[in-house]
Enzyme design. Structure first.
Site, short mmCIF file in Angstrom:
data_model
loop_
_atom_site.label_atom_id
_atom_site.label_comp_id
_atom_site.label_asym_id
_atom_site.label_seq_id
_atom_site.Cartn_x
_atom_site.Cartn_y
_atom_site.Cartn_z
N GLY A 238 -10.79 -6.86 4.53
CA GLY A 238 -11.41 -8.15 4.75
C GLY A 238 -11.19 -9.22 3.71
CD GLU A 276 -10.49 0.98 7.00
OE1 GLU A 276 -10.55 2.09 7.52
OE2 GLU A 276 -11.04 -0.03 7.49
N PRO A 277 -7.39 -2.72 3.12
CG PRO A 277 -6.08 -2.99 1.22
CD PRO A 277 -7.00 -2.02 1.88
N GLY A 278 -5.83 -5.42 4.84
CA GLY A 278 -4.74 -5.79 5.75
C GLY A 278 -4.19 -7.14 5.35
NE ARG A 279 -7.12 -12.53 7.52
CZ ARG A 279 -6.73 -13.10 8.64
NH1 ARG A 279 -5.78 -14.02 8.62
NH2 ARG A 279 -7.29 -12.79 9.79
CB CYS A 345 3.50 -25.41 28.23
SG CYS A 345 5.26 -25.51 28.54
CD GLU A 346 -2.17 -23.10 25.60
OE1 GLU A 346 -3.04 -23.31 24.72
OE2 GLU A 346 -2.15 -22.10 26.32
CE1 TYR A 374 -5.08 -8.52 11.76
CE2 TYR A 374 -5.21 -9.68 9.68
CZ TYR A 374 -5.57 -8.61 10.47
OH TYR A 374 -6.40 -7.65 9.98
C1 PLP Z 1 -11.79 -1.50 10.70
C2 PLP Z 1 -10.94 -2.52 10.01
N1 PLP Z 1 -10.46 -2.23 8.79
C3 PLP Z 1 -9.67 -3.10 8.13
C4 PLP Z 1 -9.33 -4.31 8.70
C5 PLP Z 1 -8.44 -5.23 7.92
O1 PLP Z 1 -9.04 -6.43 7.66
P1 PLP Z 1 -8.24 -7.53 6.82
O2 PLP Z 1 -6.92 -7.69 7.49
O3 PLP Z 1 -9.07 -8.73 6.90
O4 PLP Z 1 -8.12 -6.99 5.44
C6 PLP Z 1 -9.82 -4.65 9.96
C7 PLP Z 1 -9.49 -5.95 10.56
O5 PLP Z 1 -10.29 -6.71 10.98
C8 PLP Z 1 -10.65 -3.73 10.63
O6 PLP Z 1 -11.12 -4.00 11.85
#
Ligand code: PLP
Length: 416
Positions: A238, A276-279, A345-346, A374
């Site tokens: 997050g 669990e970092p993603g973004r 087309c938006e 994303y």
């Molecule tokens: C369960 C869970 N873990 C981790 C993430 C990764 O979040 P972020 O990409 O904001 O770090 C998400 C995305 O919303 C998620 O749903």
């Protein structure tokens, strides 16, 4: 100009003739080799971020694991980098399991998520021996028990924490569709503890995405701790990324200080911690290059490029602010204010609403930084768009890791 460059992947610079370079690769050479639009990932920047998370967490809480949230960039090559850097993978659904396994991930280091996991996905978890399944509801438990195999599970808890972010990416608030409120979680935990097949390993919490303040993360720990002592606590992802000049996301160190500080206060010292970092892991490691197709001058000057919401839905979905520049005239101080739009087309197909570009012309390359999170995920075929390629760049060399879709790809699923 430095402020703009700082939004591009670390290591980006400007060649003597003014052309943007990402990981030593000139933007014009990348466009020539791979066509446009193309997403360029600076591989060293990606690896450096993975290590920053891995080492930062290990230094603070040795019994710990970073798992990359694959959904932020669900591409085998990116997952492979994370695996090579010693990270686990969070997989939300069958498709991410397939690419994670293709990337060489150890199934024991996968964490399976989903608020509506299908029979097929649960069967995949059983077949491949996925390390942890995060139970979101009692139907998950029914399905897991029905596989006849044993599973280590976490229970996802709603902490009742409302972070300041876009409503669509808020997940830890009361009433969230993800996880269970503490009372319901306690009931399900009791059921799992009596299950002959499931091993109750711990708890999971995730507050939301693009969160630019550490406090909600820290606040999410106590509600989880109140449910009891377990061997594993997965505290989600997050952390926000930096998209625009004014964004000041906490550093990984600041984030981990706050999160691990709360863990020290509330969680058992011998427990394993997962994040669990993603973004924040991938956003700043990539940029997208477009070609200007047309300019329209009037009340607003529209600069239209050969991509748009087919390769970047973050703007239309969340109103995410990006920046942009002509690739060989990067100085925003010399610019005129335009609206950078896509080809779909938006009217909502806007990449940047109000950005200074230096004398944009048809045929120019335009670079948009911080597209690593994303954007690949939500790429789509709107208007028959061929989803764009991904190239990895490092040390002045670039290689394709995902090819552009072809017209034939668009016809490939037709059966009649
Ligand atoms: C369960 C869970 N873990 C981790 C993430 C990764 O979040 P972020 O990409 O904001 O770090 C998400 C995305 O919303 C998620 O749903």
């Amino acid at each position: 100009m430095d402020a703009l460059l700082s939004l591009f992947p670390p290591g980006s610079d400007v060649a003597g003739d003014g052309m943007l370079r990402v990981a030593g690769c000139r933007a014009d050479a990348l466009a020539e080799e791979f066509g446009t639009p193309v997403m360029v990932v600076a591989e060293d920047a990606l690896r450096a971020r993975a290590r920053e998370y891995r080492d930062g967490l290990a230094a603070r809480w040795p019994q710990s694991r970073v798992v990359f949230a694959s959904k932020a960039f669900p591409c085998t090559a990116v997952q492979r980098v994370m695996v090579e850097e010693g990270l686990g993978l969070d997989v939300a659904g069958g498709g991410e399991i397939v690419t994670a396994l293709a990337a060489g991930a150890d199934p024991a280091l996968l964490v399976l998520h989903g608020n509506a996991k299908s029979d097929e996905e649960i069967a995949m978890a059983a077949e491949h021996g996925i390390g942890l399944v995060v139970v979101d509801n009692s139907d998950d438990v029914d399905r897991l028990e029905a596989t006849g195999s044993s599973h280590d599970v976490l229970v996802r808890v709603i902490p009742g924490v409302e972070a300041d972010t876009h409503a669509s990416v808020l997940t830890g608030h009361a009433g969230s569709k993800f996880g269970l409120a503490p009372a319901a979680a306690a009931e399900l935990i009791a059921r799992i503890e009596h299950s002959p097949r499931l091993r109750m390993r711990g708890l999971h919490v995730h507050v939301g995405s693009q969160i630019l303040d550490v406090e909600p993360f820290a606040r999410s720990v106590a509600p989880v701790a109140a449910l009891g002592e377990f061997p594993v606590y997965d505290l989600g992802g997050g952390l926000g990324a930096r998209y625009s000049y004014d964004d000041e996301p906490p550093s990984v160190d600041e984030y981990l200080d706050a999160l691990v500080g709360a863990a020290r206060e509330h969680l058992p010292a011998e427990a394993e911690l997962i994040v669990e970092p993603g973004r924040s892991m991938v956003a700043s490691a990539a940029a997208t290059l477009y070609r200007v197709v047309t300019l329209k001058r009037g009340e607003v000057t529209f600069v239209a490029v050969d991509g748009g919401m087919g390769d970047n839905l973050e703007v239309a979905l969340f109103g995410q602010r990006f920046e942009a520049a002509v690739a060989d005239r990067l100085d925003p101080a010399r610019g005129e204010t335009v609206t950078l739009v896509g080809r779909h087309c938006e009217s909502g197909d806007v990449l940047v609403d109000g950005v200074r570009l230096d004398t944009p012309r048809v045929g120019d390359l335009v670079a948009v930084p911080a597209t690593g999170a994303y954007c690949h995920t939500m790429a789509n075929n709107y208007n028959g768009n061929r989803r764009i390629p991904v190239a990895f760049a490092a040390g002045g060399e670039a290689r394709l890791v995902v090819r552009r879709e072809t017209w034939d790809d668009l016809l490939a699923r037709d059966v009649d």
